[in-house]
Design an enzyme around this catalytic site. Structure first.
Site, PDB file in Angstrom:
ATOM      1  N   SER A 181     -56.037  -4.472 -27.064  1.00 12.88           N
ATOM      2  CA  SER A 181     -56.099  -3.250 -26.259  1.00 12.88           C
ATOM      3  C   SER A 181     -54.755  -2.540 -26.249  1.00 12.88           C
ATOM      4  CB  SER A 181     -56.481  -3.600 -24.819  1.00 12.88           C
ATOM      5  OG  SER A 181     -55.434  -4.333 -24.221  1.00 12.88           O
ATOM      6  N   HIS A 182     -54.768  -1.250 -26.072  1.00 12.42           N
ATOM      7  CA  HIS A 182     -53.551  -0.484 -25.836  1.00 12.42           C
ATOM      8  C   HIS A 182     -53.856   0.600 -24.808  1.00 12.42           C
ATOM      9  CE1 HIS A 182     -49.472   0.161 -27.988  1.00 12.42           C
ATOM     10  NE2 HIS A 182     -49.499  -0.969 -27.332  1.00 12.42           N
ATOM     11  N   GLU A 203     -39.694  -3.069 -27.493  1.00 11.02           N
ATOM     12  CA  GLU A 203     -40.998  -3.135 -28.159  1.00 11.02           C
ATOM     13  C   GLU A 203     -41.089  -2.122 -29.286  1.00 11.02           C
ATOM     14  OE1 GLU A 203     -44.136  -3.209 -25.221  1.00 11.02           O
ATOM     15  OE2 GLU A 203     -43.358  -5.057 -24.347  1.00 11.02           O
ATOM     16  N   ASN A 229     -58.661 -10.548 -26.378  1.00 12.26           N
ATOM     17  CA  ASN A 229     -57.584  -9.930 -25.635  1.00 12.26           C
ATOM     18  C   ASN A 229     -58.053  -9.714 -24.203  1.00 12.26           C
ATOM     19  OD1 ASN A 229     -54.934  -8.314 -25.890  1.00 12.26           O
ATOM     20  ND2 ASN A 229     -56.316  -6.930 -24.817  1.00 12.26           N
ATOM     21  N   ASP A 283     -50.973  -8.009 -36.378  1.00 13.47           N
ATOM     22  CA  ASP A 283     -51.489  -9.324 -36.010  1.00 13.47           C
ATOM     23  C   ASP A 283     -52.256  -9.947 -37.173  1.00 13.47           C
ATOM     24  OD1 ASP A 283     -50.597  -9.859 -33.448  1.00 13.47           O
ATOM     25  OD2 ASP A 283     -52.236  -8.789 -32.470  1.00 13.47           O
ATOM     26  N   SER A 339     -57.045  -7.327 -20.842  1.00 12.10           N
ATOM     27  CA  SER A 339     -56.240  -6.275 -20.234  1.00 12.10           C
ATOM     28  C   SER A 339     -56.654  -6.126 -18.780  1.00 12.10           C
ATOM     29  CB  SER A 339     -56.457  -4.959 -20.987  1.00 12.10           C
ATOM     30  OG  SER A 339     -55.913  -3.883 -20.253  1.00 12.10           O
ATOM     31  N   HIS A 345     -49.677 -10.051 -19.119  1.00 11.38           N
ATOM     32  CA  HIS A 345     -50.002  -9.608 -20.473  1.00 11.38           C
ATOM     33  C   HIS A 345     -49.641 -10.673 -21.506  1.00 11.38           C
ATOM     34  CE1 HIS A 345     -50.872  -6.484 -23.418  1.00 11.38           C
ATOM     35  NE2 HIS A 345     -49.833  -6.925 -24.094  1.00 11.38           N
TER      36      HIS A 345
HETATM   37  N1  LIG Z   1     -60.671 -12.661 -24.164  1.00 10.71           N
HETATM   38  C1  LIG Z   1     -60.207 -13.580 -25.010  1.00 10.71           C
HETATM   39  N2  LIG Z   1     -61.048 -14.405 -25.630  1.00 10.71           N
HETATM   40  C2  LIG Z   1     -60.585 -15.309 -26.477  1.00 10.71           C
HETATM   41  N3  LIG Z   1     -59.319 -15.445 -26.812  1.00 10.71           N
HETATM   42  C3  LIG Z   1     -58.429 -14.648 -26.257  1.00 10.71           C
HETATM   43  C4  LIG Z   1     -58.836 -13.685 -25.323  1.00 10.71           C
HETATM   44  N4  LIG Z   1     -57.753 -12.995 -24.936  1.00 10.71           N
HETATM   45  C5  LIG Z   1     -56.713 -13.512 -25.611  1.00 10.71           C
HETATM   46  N5  LIG Z   1     -57.112 -14.514 -26.404  1.00 10.71           N
HETATM   47  C6  LIG Z   1     -56.260 -15.263 -27.321  1.00 10.71           C
HETATM   48  O1  LIG Z   1     -54.994 -15.511 -26.750  1.00 10.71           O
HETATM   49  C7  LIG Z   1     -53.974 -15.385 -27.714  1.00 10.71           C
HETATM   50  C8  LIG Z   1     -52.865 -14.491 -27.236  1.00 10.71           C
HETATM   51  O2  LIG Z   1     -53.366 -13.163 -27.187  1.00 10.71           O
HETATM   52  P1  LIG Z   1     -52.387 -11.922 -27.200  1.00 10.71           P
HETATM   53  O3  LIG Z   1     -51.267 -12.174 -26.258  1.00 10.71           O
HETATM   54  O4  LIG Z   1     -53.198 -10.696 -26.995  1.00 10.71           O
HETATM   55  O5  LIG Z   1     -51.877 -11.946 -28.656  1.00 10.71           O
HETATM   56  P2  LIG Z   1     -50.814 -10.960 -29.227  1.00 10.71           P
HETATM   57  O6  LIG Z   1     -49.498 -11.398 -28.687  1.00 10.71           O
HETATM   58  O7  LIG Z   1     -50.920 -11.141 -30.696  1.00 10.71           O
HETATM   59  O8  LIG Z   1     -51.194  -9.615 -28.765  1.00 10.71           O
HETATM   60  C9  LIG Z   1     -54.640 -14.868 -28.979  1.00 10.71           C
HETATM   61  O9  LIG Z   1     -54.810 -15.921 -29.870  1.00 10.71           O
HETATM   62  C10 LIG Z   1     -55.962 -14.377 -28.511  1.00 10.71           C
HETATM   63  O10 LIG Z   1     -56.925 -14.471 -29.512  1.00 10.71           O
HETATM   64 MG   LIG Z   2     -49.456 -10.959 -31.940  1.00 11.60          MG
END
Ligand SMILES: Nc1ncnc2c1ncn2[C@@H]1O[C@H](COP(=O)(O)OP(=O)(O)O)[C@@H](O)[C@H]1O
Ligand SMILES: [Mg+2]
Lengths: 730, 230, 83, 83
Positions: free
Chosen positions: A84-85, A304, A522, A107, A524, A39
């Site tokens: 996603s959640h 969290e 994101n 965010d 998931s 994640h």
């Molecule tokens: N499917 C995807 N397509 C493009 N960028 C992604 C994708 N999944 C994640 N990212 C990028 O990776 C980074 C980390 O995502 P994430 O861990 O979900 O962020 P956060 O910690 O804010 O939830 C973000 O900048 C996100 O935009």
């Molecule tokens: Mg974040």
């Protein structure tokens, strides 16, 4: 405690030891377990995501930050992302969905942007078993969005058996920021102070990122049970004050870096800021305000608890920022400082309890490479679906299908008008917002039916992108960027891994063909139960700039006598992946969008319509339920009606095919010649369908056969979902 | 229509305050913003309590904000007859919780939040507002979870006799009946007016342009600004 | 100063209709629990109070209930100081 | 068959955050009732139950609480049959 207790493999554990030059102590191991979880680290998906097109003229910030940012107008920027959640919403739908909304809002706020819109993308198992879950999730999205004052201007919902034990809750948030106030987590400077603002830290959701979201429940049935006492609760009231306080703090000009505390809490926030700012951080954990006095450093680092924000401010600005924050009844709590070395150093009552390189935590997880032989796209699976003789009852049945029917039963529970920008809300295919701040508007579309990707993930990914961008283009808007929420099963299973690669491949190829960059998203994984994964599901959000947002291109035909045409009619109107096929229990594979022609065709149609006089046409993209559903929605419940004629062969396909790129257009009689001439000049292909007429009746002629339906009956089918009595906890 | 300044109060969790300020701005009225911790309303003789989720709507909608310091000033202004007050949605709930208007706003009958366009009509002409003629209709949005106006039957009957029942939900043609009742309010009550204090659940500040769905909110606010006998 | 746990039970006045309670009753009925003949929903507030003795803890809780926790238009309340 | 009044008291589990209780505590403080040190909000459900005896009334109420009234993820409940 061993590596497996924190979700690490032996090989990863060895990598940790190598980076540290020693074995980690239990606290350090916990930090790695969280940040090297799927994640947080994106270890499986990172290299595939890197192939997405990320650059474009409008892009100000691409993937990597808290949200993507595109330039909207002058120095006004739009920050947006989907998140996603899913797992939390299954465990506790109301709070899981609510905290999902809160998380994506933070965010966007962390970019310095004021959130102006939300959209939600939901997936559930078939009814009636899923009713309670749906009710709870909708309740949760509404509770948070309504209360914090960000309108939920649209969304989507689909049903499928694979989602029964794995509902999906993806939420998109978009916010406005002026260039000078744009924030990131990369601006921290050595010597500055690190502050926490917001809710005191409790034992909420500990291990949420590493265990809850990164494993299948069926592999760890006890996980669900043991997670229960630590369910996170959303607090939109504190969320609202935290949002205002953070934006006010940023407005002082003193804030160097902002990071919300999301998955893996303080561990992720501190390591990310340190890593992205190319410095380090020292935290005094005994200074973190706690809700439960007996918490350990480990729990504090991994909690969290929602509604917390980390700010980096130089000493000289602390007083000013503290005042801005205090106005909202929140405190600026100093918890550490930024240092000039690559380290995350944690102290507990003065003693150092953990000391690891920030870069190892935030950037050091060994990633999985995409195999050389993964040639994308694979050959398309065979998709021939038998086309039986047309049955008139299919039309109301498709309209009443859970994937098509009116969503009013959901969106009436969302405040979609607050902030008074919503020109088009959830009762349209795209949302159109006017801005008080700039003379342009924002168009938002969200799409990603899992049906389309079920048998051919590439086709589904590409189709979702084509549809979202198509909807933006046909609302006379310039697409600026995409965000993608990817949801799949367990990536360690080769079949799922393959689906994931194909889905990303489809998104990449379509985004490239349209020349619209992906600025964030994101992933998931582990959405599966007992070895059965969900349909690979890509939720695609597209944002565009609208130059006349208070006068959107209409999608309802006003009167009799207008000509109806289907633009870009597919030569083979394939039924694979459609609602019609799904209803008949044989889904087939979604027809692969022809990316060599669709982008140009949609752009040409937009240009052609833009040259017609205002009020001379209305337009809809063809989506779920095909042309038939688009037609009934364009006519409206009171009419006008329409008389249309189609070729008898491939009649069912013509009516119900969901092939990407199709659009339904109605032309006012006086503008017909101009449309014809323009279409010819621009090589826009269309099929004449017929005309609207005064009777509130839809009639269809195919060869010698004819049928007709009253619009009242069709709309009754479309609106057949009634609000169920409240099934959940009172 | 007087162009004296109108005060708009922000409570923690208010979220229609900006929309209200903008709507008044469209009518050319100067606005002063007030904070819930302020102890006075300055020069303003008209005040709006905007919609939103003050204190998260925790405990009961409006209950916590009703105890905020600024509400002492509002109560004083009402008691001395120098203040004209409008409570919109959460603002209405706050006025009821403070006892400045009668009744209570209970959860909608289906227990759910509801955001829809509705019609309302003036049921009884309020004493100080000549432009709210009985039967006048407005198309306005509602957006609330706790909007069912409730109080013991005998007391509601008394409100009717007093002429305090200001607005009712109705059909597009002005017909009143339970089929047009969006939330389970007793007698379809959408708004109450007593003396110079008025409260309603619908959001006039959102209906300020045809492209947003209706301009009736501007009509409503203009009529409110035209109160007499100050 | 001692600490007391005080429970405030808040109920709708009997003459006030409780549609939410009725809805719950309907669902229980549907679920087969037909023995439940009526449902009324109320609220419970648990307070931790610092006071000299149980009587002053009660007085404080009563003031809180009267001035904020209960809505006098529709509700009544009872206060119980835990031993 | 007799009729019993049963009270179901539903509370948030102690470790679950209660933002509403926090907000109420803050306002009581502002109002000068500083002796109130913590506030947690719960729910009260009054049932009228037809049953053979108090034990079966209790069993029915417990089933209702477990299956519908309380949310087991966040809440606990207690059932009291009134004499
Ligand atoms: N499917 C995807 N397509 C493009 N960028 C992604 C994708 N999944 C994640 N990212 C990028 O990776 C980074 C980390 O995502 P994430 O861990 O979900 O962020 P956060 O910690 O804010 O939830 C973000 O900048 C996100 O935009
Ligand atoms: Mg974040």
């Amino acid at each position: 405690m061993g590596p497996q207790d924190v979700g690490l493999t032996e090989a990863e554990y060895e990598a940790v030891c190598e980076r540290l030059g020693r074995a980690p102590n239990p606290l350090e191991l916990g930090l790695f377990g969280a940040l090297w979880s799927e994640h947080c680290s994106y270890k499986s998906s990172k290299s595939a995501l890197a192939t997405l097109p990320q650059r474009g003229p409008a892009v100000v910030a691409g993937p990597g930050g808290n949200a993507g940012v595109v330039r909207l107008w002058d120095d006004w920027l739009l920050a947006f992302k989907v998140e996603s959640h899913n797992h939390p919403s299954y465990v506790e739908p109301v709070q899981g969905a609510a905290t999902g909304v809160g998380g994506i809002i933070r965010d966007v706020v962390a970019m310095g942007a004021r959130p102006i819109a939300l959209m939600d993308s939901l997936r559930f198992g078939p009814e009636p078993a899923s009713e309670r879950l749906l009710d709870g999730v909708v309740e949760g999205v509404g509770n948070y969005g309504n209360s914090i004052g960000v309108p939920t201007v649209g969304g989507e919902v689909y049903f499928g058996a694979g989602y029964a034990g794995n509902p999906l809750v993806n939420v998109l948030c978009a916010g406005l920021v002026r260039e000078a106030s744009l924030m990131s987590s990369a601006g921290a400077r050595s010597g500055s102070r690190v502050y926490l603002v917001g809710q005191p830290t409790g034992r909420d959701g500990i291990h949420g990122a590493s265990l809850l979201a990164s494993q299948d429940f069926s592999e760890h049935p006890e996980a669900v049970e043991s997670m229960r006492p630590t369910v996170q609760v959303g607090d939109p009231f504190t969320g609202k004050r935290l949002m205002e306080a953070t934006l006010a703090a940023i407005a002082t000009g003193w804030v160097q870096a902002v990071q919300d505390l999301g998955a893996a809490g303080l561990t992720s926030a501190s390591a990310e800021v340190a890593y992205r700012s190319h410095c380090g951080m020292e935290l005094d954990l005994d200074r973190v305000p706690l809700r439960e006095a007996s918490m350990t450093p480990y729990e504090i680092m991994l909690s969290e608890t929602q509604e917390r924000m980390l700010l980096v401010v130089p000493e000289a600005g602390a007083a000013v920022v503290a005042d801005a924050v205090r106005r909202w009844d929140l405190e600026l709590i100093p918890v550490g400082r930024v240092v000039d070395e690559d380290i995350l150093r944690l102290r507990w009552h003065g003693a150092v309890v953990a000391e690891v390189a920030a870069s190892a935590l935030a950037g050091g997880c060994p990633v999985r490479t995409v195999p050389e032989d993964a040639r994308w796209p694979r050959p398309a699976p065979a998709l021939a679906l038998e086309e039986p003789a047309f049955q008139p009852e299919w039309l109301p049945q498709v309209l009443a299908h859970p994937d098509v029917r009116d969503r009013e039963y959901i969106y009436r529970r969302y405040d979609w008008m607050i902030q008074t920008r919503t020109v088009w809300g959830p009762d349209h295919d795209v949302a159109v917002l006017c801005l008080h701040e700039a003379p342009v508007g924002v168009t938002l579309a969200l799409s990603g039916p899992g049906r389309w990707a079920a048998a051919d993930a590439w086709a589904g990914g590409a189709g979702a992108v084509a549809r979202a961008i198509g909807a933006v283009l046909l609302q006379d808007s310039e697409p600026l960027g995409l965000t993608d929420g990817i949801n799949c099963g367990n990536p360690n299973r080769p079949a799922v891994w393959r689906e994931f690669l194909d889905l990303v491949g489809g998104i990449r190829d379509a985004a490239t063909a349209f020349a619209v960059p992906v600025t964030g998203g994101n992933v998931s994984f582990h959405n599966e139960t007992e070895g059965r994964a969900i349909w690979p599901t890509a939720v695609i959000g597209a944002v565009g700039r609208h130059d006349h947002p208070t006068r959107p291109w209409p999608d309802r035909v006003p009167e009799a006598g207008w000509r109806l045409v289907l633009v870009n009619p597919p030569t083979v109107p394939g039924l694979g992946g459609s609602v019609w096929a799904y209803m008949r229990g044989n889904l087939g594979a979604y027809p692969r969008p022809d990316l060599t022609v669709i982008p140009q065709r949609l752009r040409r149609l937009r240009a052609l319509l833009a040259r017609l006089p205002e009020g001379a046409f209305c337009v809809r993209t063809v989506g779920d339920g095909g042309l038939a559903a688009a037609l009934v929605k364009m006519l409206g419940p009171e009419g006008p009606g329409a008389a249309i004629a189609l070729e008898p062969q491939a009649l069912v396909g013509r009516l119900f095919s969901e092939v990407a790129g199709q659009a339904l257009v109605a032309i006012r009689p006086g503008a017909w010649r101009a449309f014809q001439a323009g279409a010819e000049a621009a090589a826009v292909a269309y099929l004449e369908l017929g005309e609207t007429w005064p009777d509130p009746v839809l009639s269809l002629q195919a060869g010698t056969q004819g049928w007709s339906w009253s619009l009242a009956a069709l709309w009754a089918a479309y609106r057949s979902r009634v609000q169920a009595p409240r099934p959940s906890h009172s | 229509m007087s162009t004296e300044a109108v005060a708009v109060i922000t409570f923690p969790g208010s979220n229609c305050d900006d929309d209200t300020v903008m709507a008044l701005g469209r009518l050319g009225v100067p606005v002063v913003r007030r904070w819930y911790r302020d102890r006075d309303l300055g020069e303003a003789r008209r005040v709006v309590l905007p919609g939103g989720f003050s204190y998260g709507d925790y405990l009961r909608s409006g209950a916590l904000a009703a105890r905020a310091p600024i509400m002492d000033a509002v109560e004083d202004g009402v008691a001395t007859g120098r203040l004209t007050v409008l409570g919109i949605c959460n603002g209405f709930q706050i006025l009821c919780e403070r006892g400045l208007l009668p009744g209570a706003l209970r959860p909608n009958r289906d227990g759910r939040f509801r955001c829809t366009w509705e019609w309302v009509r003036v049921a009884t002409a309020p004493l100080h507002w000549p432009e709210f003629r009985p039967g006048t209709r407005f198309r306005l949005p509602i957006a609330h979870r706790e909007g069912a106006f409730t109080l013991p039957r005998a007391e509601l009957d008394r409100l009717w006799q007093e002429g305090a029942v200001f607005l009712q939900y109705c059909g597009p043609d002005g017909a009143v009946g339970d089929e047009y009742n969006p939330n389970g309010s007793m007698d379809q009550v959408a708004g109450i007016c007593r003396g110079r204090v008025m409260g309603l659940m619908p959001h006039p500040e959102r209906a300020v342009a045809a492209y947003l769905g209706s301009e009736d909110g501007l009509r409503f606010l203009r009529a409110w600004l035209a109160s007499e006998g100050e | 100063m001692n600490r007391y746990r005080v429970v405030v039970a808040i109920r709708l006045k009997p003459e006030v209709l409780d549609p939410a309670g009725q809805a719950v009753a309907g669902v229980l009925d549907q679920m087969g629990m037909t023995g439940v003949e009526s449902v009324r929903l109320g609220r419970l507030v648990d307070l931790e109070v610092a006071a000299d003795g149980p009587e002053s803890a009660r007085a404080l809780a009563e003031a809180a209930a009267r001035r904020l926790l209960a809505n006098p238009v529709l509700e009544t309340f009872e206060v119980a100081v835990e031993p």
